[in-house]
Design an enzyme around this catalytic site. Structure first.
Site: not given
Ligand code: C5P
Length: 243
Positions: A62-65, A194, A12, A69-71, A34, A67
């Site tokens: 880690d793009l956390k899609l 968090q 990040d 289903p087709e996309t 990541k 959307d």
């Molecule tokens: O340790 P820290 O809080 O800095 O971690 C942040 C990272 O954790 C971010 O890259 C965020 O995308 C990831 N994260 C994750 N899934 C979550 C919460 C945070 O992958 N549920």
């Protein structure tokens, strides 16, 4: 799996150069890097090759899609050829997108379902319309999402350390649990944004396969030393479990 291999460091960081600096600094101290949306959008898919070759570690895209289903299917089909170990899809509201992700991955990339983000609190869920029982006990909702992921054929889930024990009890050892929201106790437990945090020791003891640890390493005076301390903590937890 060794302690080091269980640590996932999120890149990040604001630029390709900064990300590369951290990759070189930490390649001996973490198991996987990541790449999230910030770096991927800034640098493009070429960043994956760079991180893989410079870092000598696995890559987690880690793009956390989230959307239709087709996309999701079409997107994961492209991701599947990028040579990454893990990628993420939100469990969301329907198992169909998860099924599409698994189909798109074609066994070439491990698909992880994101259950409930570790930054989400019971109050957030209440405000977004979830029924009361799920707001007061988030683990019930995490379990429902994990059931969707398992049913769709995902390789595992992303969940908080507070839920990892429950996930392992329900789905067994081979269903991968990746846990962000990790704060070493010596870091003074700064939760940042968090909401559901645990220590590396607790996460590993409860069965987490991987811990995502960002800011406690990235923002430390000496990031490599911080990672080494975390490796030590995980090694201790693992040896207590073996004993
Ligand atoms: O340790 P820290 O809080 O800095 O971690 C942040 C990272 O954790 C971010 O890259 C965020 O995308 C990831 N994260 C994750 N899934 C979550 C919460 C945070 O992958 N549920």
């Amino acid at each position: 799996m060794q302690a080091k291999e269980r640590i996932i460091f999120p890149l990040d960081l604001p630029s390709f150069e900064e990300a590369n600096r951290y990759v070189r600094l930490l390649s001996d101290h973490v198991g996987m890097f990541k790449i999230g949306l910030e770096l991927f959008i800034r640098s493009g898919p070429g960043i994956i090759r760079t991180v893989a070759s410079e870092g000598g570690a696995g890559v987690f895209l880690d793009l956390k899609l989230h959307d239709i289903p087709e996309t999701v299917y079409r997107t994961v089909s492209v991701i599947a050829d990028l040579g990454v170990t893990f990628t993420t899809v939100h469990c969301g509201e329907s198992v169909k997108s998860l099924l599409a992700a698994v189909k798109g991955g074609g066994g070439k990339v491990h698909i992880l379902g994101v259950t409930i983000l570790t930054s989400v609190s019971p109050e957030d869920l209440h405000q977004s319309g979830y029924a009361k029982p799920f707001c007061s006990d988030l683990s019930g909702l995490v379990l429902k999402k994990a059931v969707m992921a398992k049913h769709a054929g995902c390789d595992g889930v992303v969940c908080s350390g507070l839920e990892v024990k429950m996930i392992k009890e329900h789905f067994g050892k081979s269903f991968i649990a990746v846990t962000p929201g990790i704060r070493p106790s010596w870091d003074g437990i700064k939760p940042d944004d968090q909401s559901r945090v645990v220590t590396p020791t607790q996460a590993i003891q409860d069965g987490a396969d991987y811990v995502v640890i960002g800011r406690p390493i990235r923002d430390a005076g000496n990031p490599a030393e911080a990672a080494r301390r975390i490796i030590g903590e995980i090694e201790e937890a693992l040896s207590r479990m073996d004993a």
